[in-house]
Design a protein around this motif. Structure first.
Motif, PDB file in Angstrom:
ATOM      1  N   ASP A 187       0.828  -1.212   0.000  1.00  0.00           N
ATOM      2  CA  ASP A 187       0.000   0.000   0.000  1.00  0.00           C
ATOM      3  C   ASP A 187       0.860   1.258   0.000  1.00  0.00           C
ATOM      4  N   THR A 188       1.928   1.242   0.790  1.00  0.00           N
ATOM      5  CA  THR A 188       2.840   2.388   0.822  1.00  0.00           C
ATOM      6  C   THR A 188       3.500   2.586  -0.533  1.00  0.00           C
ATOM      7  N   LEU A 189       3.881   1.487  -1.159  1.00  0.00           N
ATOM      8  CA  LEU A 189       4.507   1.554  -2.478  1.00  0.00           C
ATOM      9  C   LEU A 189       3.546   2.128  -3.512  1.00  0.00           C
ATOM     10  N   LEU A 190       2.287   1.708  -3.465  1.00  0.00           N
ATOM     11  CA  LEU A 190       1.300   2.229  -4.416  1.00  0.00           C
ATOM     12  C   LEU A 190       1.117   3.736  -4.263  1.00  0.00           C
ATOM     13  N   LEU A 191       1.088   4.201  -3.025  1.00  0.00           N
ATOM     14  CA  LEU A 191       0.956   5.640  -2.796  1.00  0.00           C
ATOM     15  C   LEU A 191       2.177   6.389  -3.323  1.00  0.00           C
ATOM     16  N   ARG A 192       3.351   5.847  -3.054  1.00  0.00           N
ATOM     17  CA  ARG A 192       4.592   6.477  -3.522  1.00  0.00           C
ATOM     18  C   ARG A 192       4.653   6.492  -5.044  1.00  0.00           C
ATOM     19  N   ALA A 193       4.049   5.479  -5.670  1.00  0.00           N
ATOM     20  CA  ALA A 193       4.124   5.318  -7.123  1.00  0.00           C
ATOM     21  C   ALA A 193       3.217   6.269  -7.890  1.00  0.00           C
ATOM     22  N   GLU A 194       2.320   6.962  -7.202  1.00  0.00           N
ATOM     23  CA  GLU A 194       1.402   7.858  -7.908  1.00  0.00           C
ATOM     24  C   GLU A 194       2.153   8.918  -8.712  1.00  0.00           C
ATOM     25  N   VAL A 195       3.279   9.362  -8.197  1.00  0.00           N
ATOM     26  CA  VAL A 195       4.050  10.400  -8.878  1.00  0.00           C
ATOM     27  C   VAL A 195       4.664   9.881 -10.179  1.00  0.00           C
ATOM     28  N   TRP A 196       4.737   8.568 -10.331  1.00  0.00           N
ATOM     29  CA  TRP A 196       5.359   7.977 -11.523  1.00  0.00           C
ATOM     30  C   TRP A 196       4.381   7.742 -12.665  1.00  0.00           C
ATOM     31  N   ARG A 197       3.079   7.925 -12.420  1.00  0.00           N
ATOM     32  CA  ARG A 197       2.121   7.769 -13.516  1.00  0.00           C
ATOM     33  C   ARG A 197       2.446   8.748 -14.634  1.00  0.00           C
ATOM     34  N   PRO A 198       2.302   8.378 -15.894  1.00  0.00           N
ATOM     35  CA  PRO A 198       1.814   7.108 -16.448  1.00  0.00           C
ATOM     36  C   PRO A 198       2.952   6.144 -16.823  1.00  0.00           C
ATOM     37  N   LEU A 199       4.049   6.196 -16.072  1.00  0.00           N
ATOM     38  CA  LEU A 199       5.204   5.342 -16.376  1.00  0.00           C
ATOM     39  C   LEU A 199       5.601   4.495 -15.164  1.00  0.00           C
ATOM     40  N   ARG A 200       4.615   3.936 -14.487  1.00  0.00           N
ATOM     41  CA  ARG A 200       4.941   3.150 -13.294  1.00  0.00           C
ATOM     42  C   ARG A 200       5.715   1.877 -13.632  1.00  0.00           C
ATOM     43  N   SER A 201       5.482   1.295 -14.806  1.00  0.00           N
ATOM     44  CA  SER A 201       6.270   0.124 -15.214  1.00  0.00           C
ATOM     45  C   SER A 201       7.742   0.493 -15.352  1.00  0.00           C
ATOM     46  N   VAL A 202       7.982   1.671 -15.896  1.00  0.00           N
ATOM     47  CA  VAL A 202       9.357   2.147 -16.084  1.00  0.00           C
ATOM     48  C   VAL A 202      10.019   2.341 -14.726  1.00  0.00           C
ATOM     49  N   ALA A 203       9.303   2.976 -13.806  1.00  0.00           N
ATOM     50  CA  ALA A 203       9.842   3.176 -12.458  1.00  0.00           C
ATOM     51  C   ALA A 203      10.122   1.836 -11.786  1.00  0.00           C
ATOM     52  N   ALA A 204       9.203   0.881 -11.944  1.00  0.00           N
ATOM     53  CA  ALA A 204       9.402  -0.445 -11.349  1.00  0.00           C
ATOM     54  C   ALA A 204      10.656  -1.099 -11.914  1.00  0.00           C
ATOM     55  N   TRP A 205      10.863  -0.963 -13.220  1.00  0.00           N
ATOM     56  CA  TRP A 205      12.045  -1.560 -13.851  1.00  0.00           C
ATOM     57  C   TRP A 205      13.323  -0.967 -13.257  1.00  0.00           C
ATOM     58  N   TYR A 206      13.320   0.340 -13.027  1.00  0.00           N
ATOM     59  CA  TYR A 206      14.503   0.962 -12.436  1.00  0.00           C
ATOM     60  C   TYR A 206      14.670   0.576 -10.967  1.00  0.00           C
ATOM     61  N   LEU A 207      13.576   0.327 -10.263  1.00  0.00           N
ATOM     62  CA  LEU A 207      13.689  -0.159  -8.885  1.00  0.00           C
ATOM     63  C   LEU A 207      14.287  -1.560  -8.863  1.00  0.00           C
ATOM     64  N   TRP A 208      13.932  -2.389  -9.843  1.00  0.00           N
ATOM     65  CA  TRP A 208      14.576  -3.705  -9.955  1.00  0.00           C
ATOM     66  C   TRP A 208      16.074  -3.551 -10.183  1.00  0.00           C
ATOM     67  N   ARG A 209      16.455  -2.595 -11.030  1.00  0.00           N
ATOM     68  CA  ARG A 209      17.879  -2.380 -11.304  1.00  0.00           C
ATOM     69  C   ARG A 209      18.608  -1.923 -10.036  1.00  0.00           C
ATOM     70  N   LEU A 210      17.959  -1.087  -9.232  1.00  0.00           N
ATOM     71  CA  LEU A 210      18.572  -0.667  -7.974  1.00  0.00           C
ATOM     72  C   LEU A 210      18.783  -1.863  -7.051  1.00  0.00           C
ATOM     73  N   THR A 211      17.814  -2.768  -7.030  1.00  0.00           N
ATOM     74  CA  THR A 211      17.950  -3.978  -6.220  1.00  0.00           C
ATOM     75  C   THR A 211      19.120  -4.824  -6.717  1.00  0.00           C
ATOM     76  N   ASP A 212      19.261  -4.916  -8.034  1.00  0.00           N
ATOM     77  CA  ASP A 212      20.349  -5.713  -8.618  1.00  0.00           C
ATOM     78  C   ASP A 212      21.721  -5.141  -8.266  1.00  0.00           C
ATOM     79  N   THR A 213      21.811  -3.812  -8.261  1.00  0.00           N
ATOM     80  CA  THR A 213      23.108  -3.169  -8.041  1.00  0.00           C
ATOM     81  C   THR A 213      23.384  -2.884  -6.570  1.00  0.00           C
ATOM     82  N   GLY A 214      22.343  -3.039  -5.729  1.00  0.00           N
ATOM     83  CA  GLY A 214      22.522  -2.799  -4.305  1.00  0.00           C
ATOM     84  C   GLY A 214      22.508  -1.333  -3.950  1.00  0.00           C
TER      85      GLY A 214
END
Length: 206
Positions: free
Chosen positions: A179-206
């Motif tokens: 729920d917190t993530l969804l609220l934070r993600a509102e600012v990323w509309r209409p590119l929430r998939s793009v933001a998610a992809w970059y969050l995955w990259r941050l996880t990969d790189t630490g």
């Protein structure tokens, strides 16, 4: 599908913290890529095999299942239904994943699930249709929307990698709730998939 330069610039303006990270990460791909260019059934079957497994282990099992078909390609839905439980389990599939693959294949063969025109549906309807298959839930449907159909505004808030990426991005002590993530993600509309992809990259790189 890839966002335009103007869309990316707007995303970076709306979230300067994410924008600063994006500068040091790879460009968002033009999905689908690689094996995800294959038929819908193959992509969904691959998602089922990969659920909750490390990438290397999942790739090994997927390769074994692929070899169960009569030809060089992954089995078709009809060919999948012709395989025995022993063959599927022998390839390394759990009982639940074998059941999910069979249910997916069965619904396609019977016409209950029509994948041919699924790209014409809205995001929520795609999730609803795919979720009628045993073993396919919201997360798997969201991955299909992002990586196969190239939908740009999907936020898989239940994904641990995305949650961990936001923890890194915002310097949080622990992973945020969906729920917190969804609220934070509102600012990323209409590119929430793009933001998610970059969050995955941050996880990969630490």
């Amino acid at each position: 599908v890839r966002p335009t330069k103007a869309q990316m610039a707007a995303l970076k303006r709306r979230d300067p913290v994410l924008g600063a990270r994006i500068k040091h990460l790879p460009s968002f791909p033009n999905f689908p890529v690689g094996v995800l260019r294959g038929p819908y059934f193959h992509v969904l079957a691959r998602s089922i095999v990969y659920q909750q497994l490390a990438t290397r282990a999942a790739a090994t099992i997927y390769g074994r299942v692929r070899k169960l078909g009569p030809g060089p390609r992954f089995p078709t839905p009809a060919q999948m239904l012709a395989l025995s439980d022993e063959e599927l389990r022998g390839a390394g599939l759990s009982g639940n994943k074998a059941k999910a693959l069979r249910d997916l294949a069965s619904k396609i063969v019977s016409g209950e699930l029509r994948l041919k025109g699924i790209a014409r549906h809205e995001d929520a309807e795609v999730i609803r249709l795919l979720s009628t298959v045993w073993g396919i839930g919201e997360w798997t449907a969201q991955m299909f929307l992002i990586f196969k159909l190239g939908r740009l505004d999907i936020m898989p808030s239940g994904d641990l990698g995305v949650q961990n990426g936001l923890r890194i991005l915002d310097g949080l002590d622990s992973r945020p709730s969906p729920d917190t993530l969804l609220l934070r993600a509102e600012v990323w509309r209409p590119l929430r998939s793009v933001a998610a992809w970059y969050l995955w990259r941050l996880t990969d790189t630490g």
